[in-house]
Design an enzyme around this catalytic site. Sequence first.
Site, PDB file in Angstrom:
ATOM      1  CD  GLU A 100      -6.480  -0.837   6.092  1.00  0.00           C
ATOM      2  OE1 GLU A 100      -7.000  -0.509   7.177  1.00  0.00           O
ATOM      3  OE2 GLU A 100      -5.254  -0.885   5.907  1.00  0.00           O
ATOM      4  CG  HIS A 139      -0.976   6.198 -10.179  1.00  0.00           C
ATOM      5  ND1 HIS A 139      -0.091   7.175 -10.578  1.00  0.00           N
ATOM      6  CD2 HIS A 139      -0.364   5.014 -10.506  1.00  0.00           C
ATOM      7  CE1 HIS A 139       0.988   6.610 -11.125  1.00  0.00           C
ATOM      8  NE2 HIS A 139       0.837   5.302 -11.086  1.00  0.00           N
ATOM      9  CD  GLN A 143      -2.546  -2.921   5.419  1.00  0.00           C
ATOM     10  OE1 GLN A 143      -2.907  -1.934   6.078  1.00  0.00           O
ATOM     11  NE2 GLN A 143      -2.798  -4.169   5.789  1.00  0.00           N
TER      12      GLN A 143
END
Length: 426
Positions: free
Chosen positions: A85, A126, A14
């Site tokens: 997330e 990013h 995540q």
Amino acid sequence: MTAIGRRYNASFQQTMLRIKDPKVSVPFYERHFGMKLVHRYDFPQWKFSLYFLERPRDAAAAALPSPGTKASEAYLWSMTGTTLELTHNHGSEEDDSFSVWSGNCGSDLPAESPLFRAGVVRGFGHIAFNVEDVYAMSAALEAAGVAFQKRPDEGRMKGLAFCLDPDGYWIELVKREEGLFPEPQNLSQTMMRVKDADRTIHFYRDILGMDLVRAMHIPGDFTNYFFANLTPAQREAMADPESAEARAAVKTLWQPVLELTHNHGTEKDDAFHVHTGNSEPLGFGHIGFLKPAGRGEGLLIAGERRASFSRLPRRRPRGDVQGDGAGGRPLPQEAAGRRHEQPRIRPRPERLPGRARAARRLVRRRVLQLLRSGARRVQHARGTPFRVCLGLSPSHGPALRPPRTGCQTDGRRRDAGAACSLFSFS
């Protein structure tokens, strides 16, 4: 010696980003990048919600369980893919002054740069999606009203683009080989800036067990290091990370990689510290690694970036925590005064029995306190927080070595009960 992450078969699972409005951000990723909401958690008593999005293979998308169910929770904490997330602190969607920090504005840029921002150093950079045609994808996104930081033909690097999500986070569009996947795009990377290349490689490769799959050197400027969790077959087929073939080899992966950018010379600057996004200005929160089901032990590692190794418990968290626990909402006064203390795991009054269920409950409670409380986190020697928690999983499969009974955080051994171990690497 086997890396800790590989010993427990942990994998990159995540990337957490704070958002303003889930009713805008979730549909944005679903509509434009084929992502699916696989699960959500709502904590009304602590005023925040979590949304987990995955870019699954098209053939598997129809079989995904409905978000917010027991089945979707089980899928989330057993999946082999990687999620975004998205963390929403309730009320931010109604606050006109609310904005997040993309990680790309900072004082480490020239003062004349439009991205210069005093008082903070760039950190997170990013996320990225690989596509077959960057130009066509960019045109379609722009026609749909998506804003761009850089179009494919702008700047020095032609053929790649950066669009912006509703909160201003950068999304890189990278060309991949045509016909490689039937899906039009795949989530391909999370980029973060780091201070010291040698220590970073040691941490991710030798401790977390990731594979260094590519090193891209720009002499006198910067180096990008790409890490992935590979299967044995992928590891065998991967090219030497320093070779010219490594660039194409990385793009054959469906799963995303960590792209860690080292700007040369920062390792010699004692005053240089990247901003993690967990204090003002807020934005990126952490990366996370998932340990598959099986008997294991609690683990906390300190390093250079914030991350989580965990299975989120089914029981709701306890304690006085508001917001995402990292600055998204103010903590109560008594908790705010402890924000920068070392984590303290107190022993239970009585010794736990050897049953895995009781041990698992203890670990889940302690781990969630760490995950939700900005007051309880380990500090690496470089002064930037890295949070990694490895919780006990259901007791099935081959037994691993039993949990240890102590923890090492600041050079002193402390009793942590029979269910969890804490380690600090510096």
